[in-house]
Design an enzyme around this catalytic site. Structure first.
Site, PDB file in Angstrom:
ATOM      1  N   ASP A 122      28.817  43.337  32.738  1.00  9.83           N
ATOM      2  CA  ASP A 122      28.734  44.803  32.742  1.00  9.83           C
ATOM      3  C   ASP A 122      30.071  45.513  32.939  1.00  9.83           C
ATOM      4  O   ASP A 122      30.179  46.709  32.682  1.00  9.83           O
ATOM      5  CB  ASP A 122      27.762  45.263  33.830  1.00  9.83           C
ATOM      6  CG  ASP A 122      28.204  44.878  35.247  1.00  9.83           C
ATOM      7  OD1 ASP A 122      29.251  44.205  35.391  1.00  9.83           O
ATOM      8  OD2 ASP A 122      27.494  45.233  36.207  1.00  9.83           O
ATOM      9  N   HIS A 123      31.098  44.810  33.385  1.00  7.22           N
ATOM     10  CA  HIS A 123      32.345  45.471  33.780  1.00  7.22           C
ATOM     11  C   HIS A 123      33.405  45.559  32.688  1.00  7.22           C
ATOM     12  O   HIS A 123      34.352  46.337  32.816  1.00  7.22           O
ATOM     13  CB  HIS A 123      32.962  44.746  34.986  1.00  7.22           C
ATOM     14  CG  HIS A 123      32.511  45.274  36.314  1.00  7.22           C
ATOM     15  ND1 HIS A 123      31.194  45.340  36.678  1.00  7.22           N
ATOM     16  CD2 HIS A 123      33.215  45.768  37.367  1.00  7.22           C
ATOM     17  CE1 HIS A 123      31.101  45.840  37.896  1.00  7.22           C
ATOM     18  NE2 HIS A 123      32.309  46.113  38.339  1.00  7.22           N
ATOM     19  N   ASP A 187      29.695  42.301  44.362  1.00  5.83           N
ATOM     20  CA  ASP A 187      29.997  43.691  44.026  1.00  5.83           C
ATOM     21  C   ASP A 187      29.576  44.528  45.227  1.00  5.83           C
ATOM     22  O   ASP A 187      28.527  44.273  45.830  1.00  5.83           O
ATOM     23  CB  ASP A 187      29.245  44.135  42.767  1.00  5.83           C
ATOM     24  CG  ASP A 187      29.732  45.495  42.268  1.00  5.83           C
ATOM     25  OD1 ASP A 187      30.527  45.522  41.324  1.00  5.83           O
ATOM     26  OD2 ASP A 187      29.308  46.518  42.841  1.00  5.83           O
ATOM     27  N   ARG A 469      31.780  56.552  43.475  1.00  5.95           N
ATOM     28  CA  ARG A 469      33.144  56.600  43.989  1.00  5.95           C
ATOM     29  C   ARG A 469      33.974  57.593  43.209  1.00  5.95           C
ATOM     30  O   ARG A 469      33.792  57.765  42.013  1.00  5.95           O
ATOM     31  CB  ARG A 469      33.797  55.211  43.875  1.00  5.95           C
ATOM     32  CG  ARG A 469      33.551  54.424  45.111  1.00  5.95           C
ATOM     33  CD  ARG A 469      34.202  53.091  45.184  1.00  5.95           C
ATOM     34  NE  ARG A 469      33.471  52.400  46.231  1.00  5.95           N
ATOM     35  CZ  ARG A 469      33.128  51.137  46.211  1.00  5.95           C
ATOM     36  NH1 ARG A 469      33.484  50.379  45.224  1.00  5.95           N
ATOM     37  NH2 ARG A 469      32.437  50.625  47.196  1.00  5.95           N
ATOM     38  N   SER A 664      35.585  48.632  46.726  1.00  3.18           N
ATOM     39  CA  SER A 664      35.026  47.508  45.990  1.00  3.18           C
ATOM     40  C   SER A 664      35.145  46.202  46.754  1.00  3.18           C
ATOM     41  O   SER A 664      36.046  46.008  47.575  1.00  3.18           O
ATOM     42  CB  SER A 664      35.739  47.387  44.642  1.00  3.18           C
ATOM     43  OG  SER A 664      35.398  46.189  43.994  1.00  3.18           O
ATOM     44  N   ARG A 666      36.102  43.492  45.481  1.00  5.99           N
ATOM     45  CA  ARG A 666      36.976  42.604  44.704  1.00  5.99           C
ATOM     46  C   ARG A 666      37.887  41.747  45.586  1.00  5.99           C
ATOM     47  O   ARG A 666      38.757  42.227  46.297  1.00  5.99           O
ATOM     48  CB  ARG A 666      37.781  43.410  43.688  1.00  5.99           C
ATOM     49  CG  ARG A 666      38.772  44.385  44.252  1.00  5.99           C
ATOM     50  CD  ARG A 666      39.293  45.334  43.193  1.00  5.99           C
ATOM     51  NE  ARG A 666      38.235  46.233  42.763  1.00  5.99           N
ATOM     52  CZ  ARG A 666      38.454  47.396  42.129  1.00  5.99           C
ATOM     53  NH1 ARG A 666      39.668  47.789  41.856  1.00  5.99           N
ATOM     54  NH2 ARG A 666      37.455  48.164  41.761  1.00  5.99           N
TER      55      ARG A 666
END
Length: 774
Positions: A122-123, A187, A469, A664, A666
């Site tokens: 999806d990213h 995520d 965000r 995030s 990440r």
């Protein structure tokens, strides 16, 4: 995309969790791995053990979390203090983070994942023209990465949702979340699943590897913040306004270390997908996750998404899926939904809350651009059938009066199922007719995947979104863009009006014939009257036999790179670490490891490390990506100077402010400093996920015992960290700050390491430690 053909066997499969009904083919398609089942009996047994041990009523979040303890009999349980060892039910990974997670899993040497796991593409789909064109281009541009993820999934037993399937959190809500499940996802908005009574927690890839490897997963025992809802939603007020209000109350760090648990009579006035919206954006207050109690709205959603069997089981075990009477919360917030007004938060931070009725005046006072350049609806936060229907009801009113949007307008469906259903039911046409562009079923502009052309970089402008965000530069890489987050309904109204000064509850629009009219409050069905249209089948089940599946990573690839283990601790104190950068103010994971164009390097650690801290503000000169190289005396980019230090054997430290690493999940924001020679991140306070990610990679995340010691650090200092020979839980370390003029400051450095995490540091990383124990 795949070099082989996958054949789905029709053999006996214990399907106790979900089936997505394909109305066209009249076939129930299992999207769960063989053997997956719900064990409410085990959950109940564990809850009963813990309740008797603690001798008190339990909150809902405690029931689900403690119900998944690896050792409910012996586990030390104290909110906010002890570390829990848990057994999550499943793992979900989005494609940007899955690359590094799967590379780490491959490095572990294990043959298969131990729990059901999925990858969701999806990213990596950039919004440019429209859904069909953008998806086609993404498949071409990202073929190497998609092929890696698909083959790695097939090889190691991980389900693979192809590009175009939809956003990970919407797919989880439609297929994998259920009341009482404990799910971790790579995520930060994984908490979306709390709208279905789930405990869903965002983590870094290394945490996912632990769970996929069958190792108990550690979580600091969360505090519990109760949000009591009374009254009921109506008119222009939406579920999004609940979390926008809560964000304004708690701020971006007010939920750190806590689960936010919604309860009270107002809960029943919120749809299941509305509850998911609220839980999704709980990530913006730093919460571990958020959750709602099981109720009839969840039952209806389960039934509508082909999971009546789960709804029946949940009904039988409802007492375990709601809080005990008399349970105690660490903090309680009360919100009367009947009095709640529509909100809009921003710019530049999601906790700057304003009633929509006041935003125009506030914007004028602060010099924020009043013209709305673009309105964007959708994303993982607000892309449900109900969201799209309510937005379409406003668009239809405008069209009936001869109006179209004054601002550009984009629409992002949350999943292929949502896209197909709103196309069938006419919402997409209405939204296109009013001026909208329907984008691919993907994250798109929400995470910076937006090839924006209408303004130049540096041009001051305003956008309004239904995303979660709005950090500086997040959506379009333009630091001058003032981004505001609000509900899809308010976004649509402001896009039609074209200005922040429009309050749809009181202000009038001018129809094409010159008459004045007010928009009626939005309306839309919670769920489609007909069944969902599943659209195209986009799921790849891992094959039963995967011995012949090859996972190739080219040594010349610029996008994928096999991992080399980090070095072990040498047994000595860390002497004379050079301050690489002293960061001023907010430093999110977007500042540390930017997304947008950098997403394409998420599987290549060395290449993506070229974005390390390029968005952070250097306190020495208020500049971004401009620091002084203390070895040469010249100024350079942060990653360039870090590489030069590493090449010359000089380890370094980053000094930062409060809530460092918010945003995030990440883990690249932790991997990159480690890769480029960093050893310590020293700040006033950390965001939860980032602190854990740093520990996982063998870094030392430390905090000032006295926050004012931050002011003692000078940009050219060297810092020694001593006491590592006796490094232990609860025992502070000492920092020796050596200034350029020969003077020194001795400061106390706190940490939150437990015994297992100290072993990660000794081994050089959690992955190294896992290999030692095999």
């Amino acid at each position: 995309l795949l070099p082989y053909k996958l054949v789905l066997g029709e053999g006996a499969r214990r399907l106790h969790v979900s089936a997505a009904f394909n109305a066209k083919a009249k076939v129930a398609m299992s999207r769960f791995e063989p053997g997956t089942s719900i064990s409410y009996e085990k959950l109940h047994k564990n809850i009963d053990i813990v309740r008797k041990r603690l001798n008190r009523p339990l909150t809902l979040s405690e029931k689900i979390v403690y119900g998944h303890l690896d050792d409910p009999v012996g586990q030390d349980i104290a909110r906010g203090r002890t570390y829990l060892r848990l057994r999550p039910d499943r793992v979900a990974m989005q494609d940007a983070t899955a690359q590094m997670a799967m590379l780490q899993f491959i490095s572990s040497g294990l043959p298969k994942v131990a729990v059901p796991s999925t990858i969701h593409c999806d990213h990596l789909i950039e919004a440019q023209i429209g859904g069909v064109e953008d998806l086609k281009r993404a498949k071409e541009v990202n073929q190497e990465v998609y092929n890696f993820l698909a083959t790695a999934g097939a090889k190691y037993g991980v389900g693979f949702w192809k590009p175009g399937s939809g956003i990970i959190h919407q797919i989880i809500l439609e297929n994998y979340a259920y009341p009482g499940v404990l799910l971790i996802g790579t995520d930060s908005h994984t908490p979306n699943g709390g709208g279905l009574g789930s405990i869903c927690i965002g983590v870094g890839g290394a945490d996912a590897v632990d769970v996929m490897a069958g190792i108990p997963w550690e979580l600091k025992c969360p505090n519990v913040i109760g949000v009591k809802l009374t009254g009921s939603l109506s008119g222009w007020t939406s579920p999004k306004d609940v979390i926008l209000k809560v964000a304004g109350i708690l701020t971006v760090k007010g939920g750190t270390g806590a689960i936010v648990e919604y309860h009270g009579p107002g809960v029943d006035s919120i749809s299941c997908t509305g509850m998911a919206t609220i839980c999704n954006m709980g990530a913006e207050i730093g919460a571990t996750t958020s959750v709602f109690p099981y109720n009839h709205r969840m039952k209806t959603y389960l039934n509508k998404t082909g999971r009546a069997d789960i709804a029946a089981l949940a009904d039988e075990h409802k007492d375990d899926l709601v809080p005990d009477k008399g349970c105690k919360y660490d903090q309680v917030i009360e919100i009367n939904l009947s009095e709640l007004k529509p909100h809009i938060n921003g710019p530049f931070t999601p906790d700057l809350a304003h009633p929509v009725s006041e935003i125009g005046a506030v914007a004028e006072k602060n010099g924020w651009p009043l013209e709305v350049k673009v309105g964007l609806i959708g994303s993982c936060t607000n892309s449900s059938y109900e969201d799209m229907g309510r937005a379409a009801s406003l668009a239809k009113q405008a069209l009936d009066k001869g109006l179209k949007c004054k601002a550009a307008f984009t629409v992002t469906p949350g999943s292929e199922q949502i896209r197909a259903t709103i196309e069938r039911d006419g919402f997409s046409k209405i939204l296109r007719d009013v001026g909208g562009v329907v984008l691919a079923n993907a994250c798109g502009p929400c995470i910076g995947q937006w090839d924006r052309k209408d303004v130049k970089k540096g041009e001051k402008n305003t956008i309004v979104t239904s995303y979660n965000r709005n950090f500086t530069s997040r959506n379009d890489a333009n630091p001058a863009t003032h981004a505001f987050v609000t509900s899809p309904e308010i976004v649509t109204a402001l896009a039609i009006a074209g200005t922040l000064k429009f309050d749809p509850e009181t202000d009038y629009l001018t129809a094409a014939n010159g008459e004045k009219f007010k928009l009626e409050p939005p309306n839309g069905d919670e769920l489609p009257a007909r069944d969902f249209d599943p659209g195209q089948d986009t799921y790849q089940h891992p094959p039963a036999e995967s011995g012949s599946v090859m996972v190739d990573v080219s040594p010349t690839s610029t996008r994928l790179q096999l991992l080399e283990p980090f070095d072990k601790w040498n047994g000595k104190d860390l002497e004379d670490l050079q301050v690489l950068i002293k960061v001023k103010g907010k430093c999110t994971t977007d500042h540390i490891s930017a997304a947008g164009p950098w997403l394409k390097f998420r599987g290549h650690l060395d290449n993506i490390s070229n974005n390390m801290l390029i968005g952070a503000i250097n306190i020495e000169n208020d500049a971004v990506n401009k620091i002084k190289n203390r070895l040469t005396g010249e100024y350079g980019g942060v990653p360039d100077v870090a590489r030069h230090y590493k090449a010359n054997g000089l380890s370094w430290v980053v000094v930062g402010d409060d809530n460092y690493g918010e945003g995030s999940s990440r883990e690249h924001a932790a991997l990159e400093p480690r890769h480029l020679g960093g050893r310590v991140i020293l700040v006033k306070s950390f965001a939860r996920i980032h602190e854990t990610n740093l520990k996982k990679q063998g870094m030392l995340p430390l905090t000032f015992a006295d926050p004012t010691d931050y002011d003692k650090i000078r940009p050219d200092d060297k810092i020694s960290v001593t006491g590592l020979a006796t490094f232990a839980p609860g025992k502070p370390l000492k920092g020796v700050v050596k200034h350029g003029d020969g003077s020194q400051d001795i400061i106390t450095l706190n940490h939150t390491f437990n015994e297992n995490q100290v072993e990660w540091f000794h081994a050089g990383s959690a992955l190294n430690r896992m290999k030692e124990l095999q």
